[in-house]
Scaffold this motif. Structure first.
Motif, PDB file in Angstrom:
ATOM      1  N   GLU A  15      -6.711   2.845   1.060  1.00 29.81           N
ATOM      2  CA  GLU A  15      -7.752   3.848   1.664  1.00 29.81           C
ATOM      3  C   GLU A  15      -7.133   4.152   2.939  1.00 29.81           C
ATOM      4  OE1 GLU A  15     -12.305   4.461   2.242  1.00 29.81           O
ATOM      5  OE2 GLU A  15     -11.542   3.225   0.867  1.00 29.81           O
ATOM      6  N   GLY A  16      -7.029   5.256   3.786  1.00 27.22           N
ATOM      7  CA  GLY A  16      -6.724   5.464   4.937  1.00 27.22           C
ATOM      8  C   GLY A  16      -5.244   5.726   5.202  1.00 27.22           C
ATOM      9  N   ALA A  17      -4.358   5.117   4.294  1.00 26.12           N
ATOM     10  CA  ALA A  17      -3.165   5.382   4.670  1.00 26.12           C
ATOM     11  C   ALA A  17      -2.408   6.455   4.288  1.00 26.12           C
ATOM     12  CB  ALA A  17      -2.066   4.048   3.665  1.00 26.12           C
ATOM     13  N   THR A  18      -1.467   7.040   5.037  1.00 23.38           N
ATOM     14  CA  THR A  18      -0.936   8.552   4.822  1.00 23.38           C
ATOM     15  C   THR A  18       0.757   8.252   4.339  1.00 23.38           C
ATOM     16  OG1 THR A  18       0.071   8.671   7.047  1.00 23.38           O
ATOM     17  CG2 THR A  18      -2.488   9.572   6.441  1.00 23.38           C
ATOM     18  N   VAL A  19       1.177   7.084   4.177  1.00 26.36           N
ATOM     19  CA  VAL A  19       2.558   6.943   3.708  1.00 26.36           C
ATOM     20  C   VAL A  19       2.521   5.984   2.501  1.00 26.36           C
ATOM     21  CG1 VAL A  19       3.462   7.185   6.150  1.00 26.36           C
ATOM     22  CG2 VAL A  19       2.635   4.810   5.404  1.00 26.36           C
ATOM     23  N   LEU A  52      -3.671  -0.056  10.997  1.00 22.12           N
ATOM     24  CA  LEU A  52      -4.897  -0.466  10.851  1.00 22.12           C
ATOM     25  C   LEU A  52      -5.501  -0.597   9.310  1.00 22.12           C
ATOM     26  CD1 LEU A  52      -6.476   1.228  14.214  1.00 22.12           C
ATOM     27  CD2 LEU A  52      -5.829  -1.327  13.606  1.00 22.12           C
ATOM     28  N   ALA A  53      -5.187   0.694   8.653  1.00 22.74           N
ATOM     29  CA  ALA A  53      -5.647   0.733   7.154  1.00 22.74           C
ATOM     30  C   ALA A  53      -5.071  -0.428   6.368  1.00 22.74           C
ATOM     31  CB  ALA A  53      -5.126   2.004   6.529  1.00 22.74           C
ATOM     32  N   VAL A  54      -3.652  -0.596   6.482  1.00 24.72           N
ATOM     33  CA  VAL A  54      -2.952  -1.602   5.685  1.00 24.72           C
ATOM     34  C   VAL A  54      -3.360  -3.080   6.204  1.00 24.72           C
ATOM     35  CG1 VAL A  54      -0.706  -2.287   4.704  1.00 24.72           C
ATOM     36  CG2 VAL A  54      -1.170  -0.090   5.239  1.00 24.72           C
ATOM     37  N   LEU A  55      -3.544  -3.096   7.393  1.00 22.97           N
ATOM     38  CA  LEU A  55      -3.869  -4.496   7.893  1.00 22.97           C
ATOM     39  C   LEU A  55      -5.195  -5.030   7.181  1.00 22.97           C
ATOM     40  CD1 LEU A  55      -2.782  -4.375  11.711  1.00 22.97           C
ATOM     41  CD2 LEU A  55      -1.955  -5.961   9.894  1.00 22.97           C
ATOM     42  N   LYS A  56      -6.006  -4.135   6.913  1.00 23.75           N
ATOM     43  CA  LYS A  56      -7.046  -4.469   6.212  1.00 23.75           C
ATOM     44  C   LYS A  56      -6.861  -5.369   4.928  1.00 23.75           C
ATOM     45  CE  LYS A  56     -10.102  -0.667   7.827  1.00 23.75           C
ATOM     46  NZ  LYS A  56     -10.691   0.540   7.703  1.00 23.75           N
ATOM     47  N   LEU A  57      -5.845  -5.334   4.327  1.00 20.90           N
ATOM     48  CA  LEU A  57      -5.301  -6.225   3.067  1.00 20.90           C
ATOM     49  C   LEU A  57      -5.166  -7.660   3.458  1.00 20.90           C
ATOM     50  CD1 LEU A  57      -3.023  -3.628   1.628  1.00 20.90           C
ATOM     51  CD2 LEU A  57      -5.622  -4.007   0.955  1.00 20.90           C
TER      52      LEU A  57
END
Length: 95
Positions: free
Chosen positions: A10-14, A44-49
């Protein structure tokens, strides 16, 4: 290394890829062809993982994302490796 599989973040564009290597789960994405603010938005989107010590995020970018480092240095550690004019940044939770 397990096969890389594309996952939805969620939030990632790539595209974001997940794989397992040496008991660690990696989430990898490439923002090297994008300009601001896309690299930071995706990071910031991926770091949430990153919710446990056995997970890592790998970001490929065209430069060192210094603004991102300032924002996240209280929660994440990172290592930078230069690769053919690009940078591979590996993030993990601070211990």
């Amino acid at each position: 290394m397990s096969k890389k599989e594309e996952i939805k973040v969620e939030g990632a564009t790539v595209p974001v890829y997940k794989f397992v290597e040496n008991g660690l789960t990696y989430f990898e994405f490439d923002t090297s062809m994008l300009g601001p603010p896309e690299p930071m938005i995706n990071a910031l989107a991926v770091l949430k993982l990153l919710d446990s010590p056995d997970k890592r995020v790998i970001m490929i970018n065209h430069k060192k994302p210094m603004g991102l480092f300032d924002k996240i240095s209280d929660k994440y550690d990172y290592e930078i490796e230069e690769l053919d004019g690009k940078y591979r940044i590996t993030f993990k939770l601070k211990e």
